[in-house]
Design an enzyme around this catalytic site. Structure first.
Site, PDB file in Angstrom:
ATOM      1  N   CYS A 162       0.059 -24.783   3.693  1.00 40.54           N
ATOM      2  CA  CYS A 162      -0.565 -24.207   3.652  1.00 40.54           C
ATOM      3  C   CYS A 162      -2.196 -24.055   3.848  1.00 40.54           C
ATOM      4  O   CYS A 162      -2.437 -24.411   2.684  1.00 40.54           O
ATOM      5  CB  CYS A 162      -0.200 -22.278   2.632  1.00 40.54           C
ATOM      6  SG  CYS A 162       1.015 -21.694   3.236  1.00 40.54           S
ATOM      7  N   HIS A 163      -2.688 -23.242   4.446  1.00 40.43           N
ATOM      8  CA  HIS A 163      -4.440 -22.873   4.817  1.00 40.43           C
ATOM      9  C   HIS A 163      -4.327 -22.596   3.783  1.00 40.43           C
ATOM     10  O   HIS A 163      -3.685 -21.571   4.006  1.00 40.43           O
ATOM     11  CB  HIS A 163      -4.539 -22.491   6.308  1.00 40.43           C
ATOM     12  CG  HIS A 163      -4.372 -24.318   6.991  1.00 40.43           C
ATOM     13  ND1 HIS A 163      -2.990 -23.624   7.656  1.00 40.43           N
ATOM     14  CD2 HIS A 163      -5.075 -24.846   7.821  1.00 40.43           C
ATOM     15  CE1 HIS A 163      -3.141 -24.907   8.773  1.00 40.43           C
ATOM     16  NE2 HIS A 163      -4.178 -25.345   8.679  1.00 40.43           N
ATOM     17  N   MET A 191       3.666 -16.568   4.966  1.00 40.40           N
ATOM     18  CA  MET A 191       4.239 -17.117   3.159  1.00 40.40           C
ATOM     19  C   MET A 191       3.259 -16.483   1.960  1.00 40.40           C
ATOM     20  O   MET A 191       3.692 -16.135   1.375  1.00 40.40           O
ATOM     21  CB  MET A 191       3.512 -19.013   3.445  1.00 40.40           C
ATOM     22  CG  MET A 191       4.451 -19.605   4.142  1.00 40.40           C
ATOM     23  SD  MET A 191       5.618 -19.322   4.926  1.00 40.40           S
ATOM     24  CE  MET A 191       6.195 -19.506   2.750  1.00 40.40           C
ATOM     25  N   GLU A 192       1.849 -15.447   2.548  1.00 35.33           N
ATOM     26  CA  GLU A 192       1.449 -15.095   1.563  1.00 35.33           C
ATOM     27  C   GLU A 192       2.377 -13.520   1.306  1.00 35.33           C
ATOM     28  O   GLU A 192       3.026 -13.354   0.033  1.00 35.33           O
ATOM     29  CB  GLU A 192      -0.128 -14.426   1.878  1.00 35.33           C
ATOM     30  CG  GLU A 192      -0.662 -15.146   1.939  1.00 35.33           C
ATOM     31  CD  GLU A 192      -0.554 -16.514   2.992  1.00 35.33           C
ATOM     32  OE1 GLU A 192      -0.134 -16.275   3.302  1.00 35.33           O
ATOM     33  OE2 GLU A 192      -1.947 -17.629   2.732  1.00 35.33           O
ATOM     34  N   ASP A 203      12.187 -12.105 -14.786  1.00 40.28           N
ATOM     35  CA  ASP A 203      11.453 -12.809 -16.254  1.00 40.28           C
ATOM     36  C   ASP A 203      11.812 -11.764 -17.358  1.00 40.28           C
ATOM     37  O   ASP A 203      12.572 -11.340 -18.691  1.00 40.28           O
ATOM     38  CB  ASP A 203      10.676 -13.254 -15.914  1.00 40.28           C
ATOM     39  CG  ASP A 203       9.723 -13.576 -17.641  1.00 40.28           C
ATOM     40  OD1 ASP A 203      11.178 -14.284 -18.140  1.00 40.28           O
ATOM     41  OD2 ASP A 203       8.378 -13.727 -17.584  1.00 40.28           O
TER      42      ASP A 203
END
Lengths: 157, 157, 157, 157, 157, 157
Positions: free
Chosen positions: C74-75, C111-112, C126
């Site tokens: 990824c950039h 992707m972010e 969690d």
């Protein structure tokens, strides 16, 4: 001057392998001063206030874990406990921040607690700077420390 | 209360795409108080002093670059300039820290300057805590800010 | 097979300098399934619920900023906006997560957004795993994307 | 609701110093669904396929090591072993991902295994999104866990 | 001596806002020397070799993105392209590494390319040190650079 | 070929839980070659030289702590000591760099020492590249290693 300097006067990460692994504990404090109006609005809020304080708390906890990346000569420490508390002091137009850090390690965790209160305070500043740019973060200090060779330290205030 | 909260009162990273890309600049300051003896030793040192101050300066510069990782709702900013200055004030038994941050961006760089002075101050604390555990980092504040919609801000001190 | 592979079949970070800088926007979604009792308790809580959801939201926002560190090819992208929303669906015994990411850039921000919903979901896991270890994070998917050469994409559901 | 909340209902990193240091082990799984054509092409490739799977595997391993930075209340754990496996299931048009994490520690490593499968799956998505934007990452779940006070857990599937 | 030093002789991150945003490109090289037997085994391998080289390649790409965290005075740069190539030179008992970095920015990307070849070389060392601890990473150097005020640079070799 | 590869020929982080926790120590070296004029100016400087060398030293120490993020299959290690030394060799027109890393751990710290000398050398390159772009970092090698099953290693030079 500092044990972080070698005999040649150069910085190094001091050797701690000879120190015993014990429960290390440190408590640090800080205060962020604001305009009375800002403190009043923060205290009066309900959900938003919760969000603001929760964000600062998490920023403090997460920053504590990254202390060795921020403070160049700090050893990596596997923290066993971190807690950050914020209390709004409307009378003093301030928010008081306290952080506790603990680890079973060869080295103290003062810096972890100091980093936690600083990051929590800076995050509070970030979230409220739109309404009060002149807030001041101060009194970042060690309140208590135990577990090392130097014995128990408790700041007299 | 804060633009970092959405209409639903939940934290978000505020939208800045509509803001113009301009030169953003911010200056922050901080002071670390110590025992007179500590300030005297720090001022008297030669090479070690250089190492201690250089370490704090670098810690500040490097921390500024990591501001978006530390301050949860900060935007990533490509800083075009960061400088951290430390001056020993033996009379006041203190070290004064100033940081300047600049970027060509849609959002301000106050937090980068605030993080830089804090990290420099905490690093100083770390390096000198062996001789003066009671040092206090304070007056972490914005001194100046320019480049945004809100115009030029200069703190009156 | 993938533009992430060079002609020699080796991974590289693809060249994007020829692409125009436009407003890129992506929305991703995910769902975490839990026992009905867990959803009921989460929905019934008041302050604790706020803390749990705020923590997941912040984890998502912060992870989005670190996407290029997590996803090897990824950039780096300077995000101009990130928001994460969580809604408790007591009937379906689930929490639905949506994340929006925006940037003025040469490359998309899918992707972010995908990383944000994943990190928010994993953080929820969690925090609740002590009472419901069998929760499942699923449906991590792109819902919408705009701003690139490939035109507007909206997932049909 | 959650041990991650203090008595005051605020998030903290729970204290684990009283827990024994034992071998902690966790296995997590995930599945990424794709179009049959995508699975076919991935399975048919030779070197490129190797690169794609190796990249996803490494992304998973590296992300596991950074779990405490991503999941706000996770303790830092010195992992003694991490492995990520990917298998192409052409019949189901899917890739199955499994991750194993181990550590000698006071706290479990479920989150490390969960983060590893998620990062591997997201990386696979990133590399193949150019040909199949509609892929879905799902079934991110704990398969097995051992070494803690709560005994051995094995998911029934 | 260095533009990284201010007039007072102190390190700072130099101001680049006055520089034009142009396409910056840099190519760096490095060579890792090994025993002939190690090179022979590396060249003879098939899948394992692919894994070893892919891992080094990815390590180089990922490290390039983190250059500003590693090199204290480097500016953050949004890389638009990174590629790392490794070629086994069995005759010379060596692996040659080349990295290309590109960005549309105000500052050069030499350090990104230099960091990429170094990280790829160190990763190769890590993976092969079990069979050849005496390997040496050398010739880490800038091969080519373009896009800045200083014109095109091409190393004569 | 490499213990970093599983039986299936895939990379993994090798299991070290069966290894004993002992004092691990490693020393690595590197040399950066420059024009005689550059070495002369570096040696002649006073305060600036101190800043340049201190910056390289700190970069090495800080990078050592981040080795597991840079070298994909490295285990996280809690370093108990790190020191980086630089000596200007005017006659050879070079700077020699040595790094020592120590830890009480189940795995060696060669990579930490190798990363430290590399980062220090690259930082030196960064600071001096304005006056000598053709400098070459070389001889990055392990000088000594002790504490593991494989016994004491000392490079013959």
């Amino acid at each position: 001057l500092s044990s972080h300097l070698s005999e040649r006067g150069e910085v190094h990460m001091v050797s701690v392998e000879g120190k015993p692994t014990t429960l290390r504990r440190a408590v640090a404090g800080a205060t962020i001063q604001m305009r009375p109006e800002t403190a009043r609005r923060l205290a009066a809020g309900d959900t938003p206030k919760g969000e603001v304080l929760a964000t600062a708390r998490l920023a403090g906890i997460m920053a504590a874990k990254r202390t060795p990346e921020l403070i160049p000569l700090c050893h990596g420490v596997a923290l066993t406990h971190v807690a950050v508390e914020l209390s709004i002091d409307e009378a003093a137009a301030a928010v008081h921040i306290t952080a506790t850090a603990e680890a079973m390690d060869r080295t103290g965790v003062e810096m972890e607690a100091m980093v936690a209160v600083s990051a929590a305070g800076l995050t509070l500043y970030d979230m409220l700077k739109g309404i009060d740019r002149a807030m001041v973060l101060g009194s970042v200090r060690l309140l208590e420390k135990s577990g090392g060779r130097s014995g128990h330290f408790r700041r007299e205030e």
